[in-house]
Design a protein around this motif. Structure first.
Motif, PDB file in Angstrom:
ATOM      1  N   UNK A   1      11.805 -46.111   7.573  1.00 21.72           N
ATOM      2  CA  UNK A   1      10.616 -45.480   6.993  1.00 21.72           C
ATOM      3  C   UNK A   1      11.016 -44.254   6.184  1.00 21.72           C
ATOM      4  N   UNK A   2      11.914 -43.444   6.717  1.00 19.53           N
ATOM      5  CA  UNK A   2      12.398 -42.259   5.990  1.00 19.53           C
ATOM      6  C   UNK A   2      13.073 -42.690   4.685  1.00 19.53           C
ATOM      7  N   UNK A   3      13.793 -43.804   4.723  1.00 23.52           N
ATOM      8  CA  UNK A   3      14.448 -44.327   3.519  1.00 23.52           C
ATOM      9  C   UNK A   3      13.410 -44.681   2.462  1.00 23.52           C
ATOM     10  N   UNK A   4      12.354 -45.375   2.874  1.00 23.08           N
ATOM     11  CA  UNK A   4      11.299 -45.732   1.928  1.00 23.08           C
ATOM     12  C   UNK A   4      10.608 -44.484   1.386  1.00 23.08           C
ATOM     13  N   UNK A   5      10.293 -43.550   2.282  1.00 22.39           N
ATOM     14  CA  UNK A   5       9.578 -42.342   1.871  1.00 22.39           C
ATOM     15  C   UNK A   5      10.438 -41.440   0.990  1.00 22.39           C
ATOM     16  N   UNK A   6      11.637 -41.106   1.468  1.00 24.31           N
ATOM     17  CA  UNK A   6      12.460 -40.107   0.785  1.00 24.31           C
ATOM     18  C   UNK A   6      13.302 -40.689  -0.344  1.00 24.31           C
ATOM     19  N   UNK A   7      13.845 -41.872  -0.138  1.00 25.37           N
ATOM     20  CA  UNK A   7      14.725 -42.461  -1.147  1.00 25.37           C
ATOM     21  C   UNK A   7      13.994 -43.181  -2.261  1.00 25.37           C
ATOM     22  N   UNK A   8      12.876 -43.818  -1.914  1.00 26.58           N
ATOM     23  CA  UNK A   8      12.149 -44.624  -2.903  1.00 26.58           C
ATOM     24  C   UNK A   8      10.783 -44.037  -3.254  1.00 26.58           C
ATOM     25  N   UNK A   9      10.454 -42.869  -2.723  1.00 23.64           N
ATOM     26  CA  UNK A   9       9.201 -42.174  -3.017  1.00 23.64           C
ATOM     27  C   UNK A   9       7.974 -43.033  -2.716  1.00 23.64           C
ATOM     28  N   UNK A  10       8.026 -43.795  -1.637  1.00 25.84           N
ATOM     29  CA  UNK A  10       6.899 -44.621  -1.215  1.00 25.84           C
ATOM     30  C   UNK A  10       5.922 -43.730  -0.450  1.00 25.84           C
ATOM     31  N   UNK A  11       4.652 -43.875  -0.753  1.00 26.64           N
ATOM     32  CA  UNK A  11       3.639 -43.074  -0.059  1.00 26.64           C
ATOM     33  C   UNK A  11       2.999 -43.895   1.057  1.00 26.64           C
ATOM     34  N   UNK A  12       2.267 -43.206   1.897  1.00 29.26           N
ATOM     35  CA  UNK A  12       1.554 -43.867   2.997  1.00 29.26           C
ATOM     36  C   UNK A  12       0.463 -44.802   2.484  1.00 29.26           C
ATOM     37  N   UNK A  13       0.073 -44.654   1.232  1.00 30.46           N
ATOM     38  CA  UNK A  13      -0.988 -45.480   0.659  1.00 30.46           C
ATOM     39  C   UNK A  13      -0.457 -46.808   0.108  1.00 30.46           C
ATOM     40  N   UNK A  14       0.843 -47.008   0.166  1.00 31.66           N
ATOM     41  CA  UNK A  14       1.432 -48.248  -0.345  1.00 31.66           C
ATOM     42  C   UNK A  14       0.999 -49.433   0.513  1.00 31.66           C
ATOM     43  N   UNK A  15       1.174 -50.619  -0.031  1.00 37.22           N
ATOM     44  CA  UNK A  15       0.927 -51.848   0.726  1.00 37.22           C
ATOM     45  C   UNK A  15       2.274 -52.366   1.205  1.00 37.22           C
ATOM     46  N   UNK A  16       2.328 -52.740   2.470  1.00 35.17           N
ATOM     47  CA  UNK A  16       3.561 -53.200   3.082  1.00 35.17           C
ATOM     48  C   UNK A  16       3.405 -54.645   3.536  1.00 35.17           C
ATOM     49  N   UNK A  17       4.427 -55.432   3.286  1.00 34.19           N
ATOM     50  CA  UNK A  17       4.477 -56.805   3.796  1.00 34.19           C
ATOM     51  C   UNK A  17       5.617 -56.881   4.794  1.00 34.19           C
ATOM     52  N   UNK A  18       5.354 -57.463   5.946  1.00 36.68           N
ATOM     53  CA  UNK A  18       6.348 -57.534   7.006  1.00 36.68           C
ATOM     54  C   UNK A  18       6.752 -58.984   7.241  1.00 36.68           C
TER      55      UNK A  18
END
Length: 162
Positions: A112-129
């Protein structure tokens, strides 16, 4: 480089990923969908090795519609990610974890930190698992067949000899 703590809003994603890592027999993928198309957003993934070790990966520019810049790559390096190495069939940023280092909660937080900090993904993004079936089981709290046992809630302490 110090990384800011994860905001509380990320907690449900961290817990979902941790549960999936705990239960997955082979892999877990978290794909981010953004305005630039469903296939070009960043993703992180885990792969369980035969000996219980784990390979974790974060998407490289090869698989991104919008490439990350040098600053973002520095952030990934500060989080412990190794550069892609296509010569060894490692096209993504990657880390290798020995079986004793596979701690689902810590791995989930790193992803999650990688997505947030490295790729600038916000909590409002859509995630597929993926795998989808496992994700559905985690969300619904249904992990396969019922155990065939009866559980009840009793406030007594079984260690109490009285």
């Amino acid at each position: 480089m110090a990384h800011p703590p994860l905001e509380s809003g990320w907690g449900s994603l961290v817990r979902t990923i941790a549960a999936m890592i705990t239960l997955a027999s082979e892999y877990v993928v978290v794909q981010v969908h953004s305005d630039d198309g469903p296939d070009g957003g960043p993703y992180v993934q885990t792969l369980v090795e035969d000996d219980g070790a784990m390979t974790i990966e974060a998407s490289s520019n090869t698989f991104l519609d919008i490439p990350i810049d040098e600053r973002a790559i520095e952030v990934l390096h500060s989080l412990g990610w190794n550069d892609p190495d296509p010569e060894f069939q490692l096209p993504n940023f990657h880390q290798f974890l020995q079986a004793e280092d596979v701690k689902p909660g810590l791995i989930a937080e790193l992803l999650v930190r990688t997505l947030r900090d490295g790729y600038a993904v916000s909590q409002k993004a859509s995630f597929e698992m993926a795998p989808l079936q496992l994700f559905t089981e985690v969300i619904n709290g249904e992990y396969g067949d019922k155990p065939g046992m009866i559980f009840f809630n009793d406030s007594s302490d079984p260690r109490d000899p009285a």
